[in-house]
Design a protein around this motif. Structure first.
Motif, mmCIF file in Angstrom:
data_model
loop_
_atom_site.group_PDB
_atom_site.id
_atom_site.type_symbol
_atom_site.label_atom_id
_atom_site.label_comp_id
_atom_site.label_asym_id
_atom_site.label_seq_id
_atom_site.Cartn_x
_atom_site.Cartn_y
_atom_site.Cartn_z
ATOM 1 N N ARG A 162 6.373 -7.466 -47.071
ATOM 2 C CA ARG A 162 7.275 -8.758 -46.925
ATOM 3 C C ARG A 162 8.742 -8.012 -46.491
ATOM 4 O O ARG A 162 9.086 -8.612 -45.506
ATOM 5 C CB ARG A 162 7.345 -9.539 -48.335
ATOM 6 C CG ARG A 162 8.315 -10.604 -48.395
ATOM 7 C CD ARG A 162 8.196 -11.410 -49.577
ATOM 8 N NE ARG A 162 7.034 -11.732 -50.115
ATOM 9 C CZ ARG A 162 6.198 -12.729 -49.655
ATOM 10 N NH1 ARG A 162 6.539 -13.477 -48.443
ATOM 11 N NH2 ARG A 162 5.301 -12.994 -50.287
ATOM 12 N N GLU A 163 8.974 -6.882 -46.769
ATOM 13 C CA GLU A 163 10.096 -6.244 -46.222
ATOM 14 C C GLU A 163 9.925 -5.926 -44.725
ATOM 15 O O GLU A 163 10.920 -6.073 -44.122
ATOM 16 C CB GLU A 163 10.411 -5.032 -47.213
ATOM 17 C CG GLU A 163 10.939 -5.823 -48.713
ATOM 18 C CD GLU A 163 11.194 -4.174 -49.489
ATOM 19 O OE1 GLU A 163 12.159 -4.293 -50.310
ATOM 20 O OE2 GLU A 163 10.507 -3.444 -49.463
ATOM 21 N N GLU A 166 10.067 -9.004 -42.709
ATOM 22 C CA GLU A 166 11.449 -9.330 -42.634
ATOM 23 C C GLU A 166 12.311 -8.708 -41.485
ATOM 24 O O GLU A 166 13.192 -8.839 -40.939
ATOM 25 C CB GLU A 166 12.399 -9.531 -43.934
ATOM 26 C CG GLU A 166 11.930 -10.630 -44.672
ATOM 27 C CD GLU A 166 12.302 -10.531 -46.134
ATOM 28 O OE1 GLU A 166 13.183 -9.737 -46.565
ATOM 29 O OE2 GLU A 166 11.966 -11.222 -47.059
ATOM 30 N N LEU A 167 12.048 -7.068 -41.816
ATOM 31 C CA LEU A 167 12.894 -6.212 -40.906
ATOM 32 C C LEU A 167 12.396 -6.083 -39.386
ATOM 33 O O LEU A 167 13.162 -6.129 -38.600
ATOM 34 C CB LEU A 167 12.641 -5.006 -41.475
ATOM 35 C CG LEU A 167 13.533 -3.830 -40.868
ATOM 36 C CD1 LEU A 167 14.929 -3.906 -41.257
ATOM 37 C CD2 LEU A 167 12.953 -2.314 -41.359
ATOM 38 N N SER A 169 11.074 -8.836 -38.363
ATOM 39 C CA SER A 169 11.102 -10.630 -37.748
ATOM 40 C C SER A 169 9.873 -11.055 -37.292
ATOM 41 O O SER A 169 9.751 -11.798 -36.250
ATOM 42 C CB SER A 169 12.265 -10.800 -36.800
ATOM 43 O OG SER A 169 13.375 -10.159 -37.074
ATOM 44 N N LEU A 172 4.222 -12.693 -42.072
ATOM 45 C CA LEU A 172 3.721 -11.533 -43.164
ATOM 46 C C LEU A 172 2.232 -11.250 -42.618
ATOM 47 O O LEU A 172 1.731 -10.135 -42.746
ATOM 48 C CB LEU A 172 3.728 -12.032 -44.655
ATOM 49 C CG LEU A 172 3.056 -11.326 -45.644
ATOM 50 C CD1 LEU A 172 3.960 -10.040 -45.670
ATOM 51 C CD2 LEU A 172 3.027 -12.051 -46.801
#
Length: 194
Positions: A162-163, A166-167, A169, A172
């Motif tokens: 998930r990180e 997000e990083l 963009s 998932l």
């Protein structure tokens, strides 16, 4: 201790050692007591000559006499005298004890040598680690940019999927697909079998 039995062949003296062994083979305890008295001294003397240790000699003598009790039926008069048979058992048992003690000493010596040697060769370990790192770097260069980013963030920086998503963009599911495809290509490049 009983007086030693006289084992002559006269009718008044009773059965000889060979006959006594025959009785022992049938479970006659009195006959065994007479055999014991007749052979105990010679057996102990022979065993002590081989072992040289009085305590072990007594132990082996007892083992031999137990073996005489248990295996009297195997005595074959045609192959030699009863005393020769018993002393052969004694000699074999004493030699076995010497060999066992020597094997034990050898094992302890080898164990002591192993304890002194280093568990690994530090130089070899460093060279192997360096070669493995180089191979991983080379294989990482075969990945697409998106796969390399995902693998690097997830496995070298320790980020959760998930990180990473997000990083970078991206969704998932896309990160999971990139990671899966990238790891498959790395596995194939590194020659790792599953």
């Amino acid at each position: 201790m009983k007086e030693p039995a006289h084992l002559g062949r006269t009718a008044s003296a009773g059965p000889d050692l060979q006959e006594l062994l025959g009785l022992v083979a049938r479970g006659d305890q009195d006959a065994f007591a007479r055999v014991y008295d007749a052979v105990c001294g010679p057996v102990l003397g022979l065993v002590r000559a081989v072992l040289r240790d009085p305590a072990q000699s007594e132990e082996v003598t007892q083992e031999v006499l137990i073996e005489v009790w248990r295996s009297a039926a195997r005595f074959q008069p045609a192959r030699g005298s009863a005393m020769t048979w018993v002393l052969t058992l004694a000699h074999r048992r004493a030699v076995d004890r010497v060999r066992s003690a020597q094997a034990s000493t050898d094992r302890e010596h080898r164990a002591a040598l192993l304890a002194q040697t280093p568990a690994f060769d530090q130089v070899t370990e460093q060279v192997e680690a360096r070669l493995e790192r180089e191979q991983v770097r080379r294989c990482l260069r075969t990945l697409t940019e998106l796969q390399r980013q995902s693998v690097t963030l997830a496995y070298y920086r320790g980020l959760a999927y998930r990180e990473v998503a997000e990083l970078l963009s991206v969704p998932l599911g896309t990160v999971k697909t990139r990671l899966r495809d990238g790891l498959i290509r790395l596995r194939d490049c590194l020659g790792v079998s599953v």
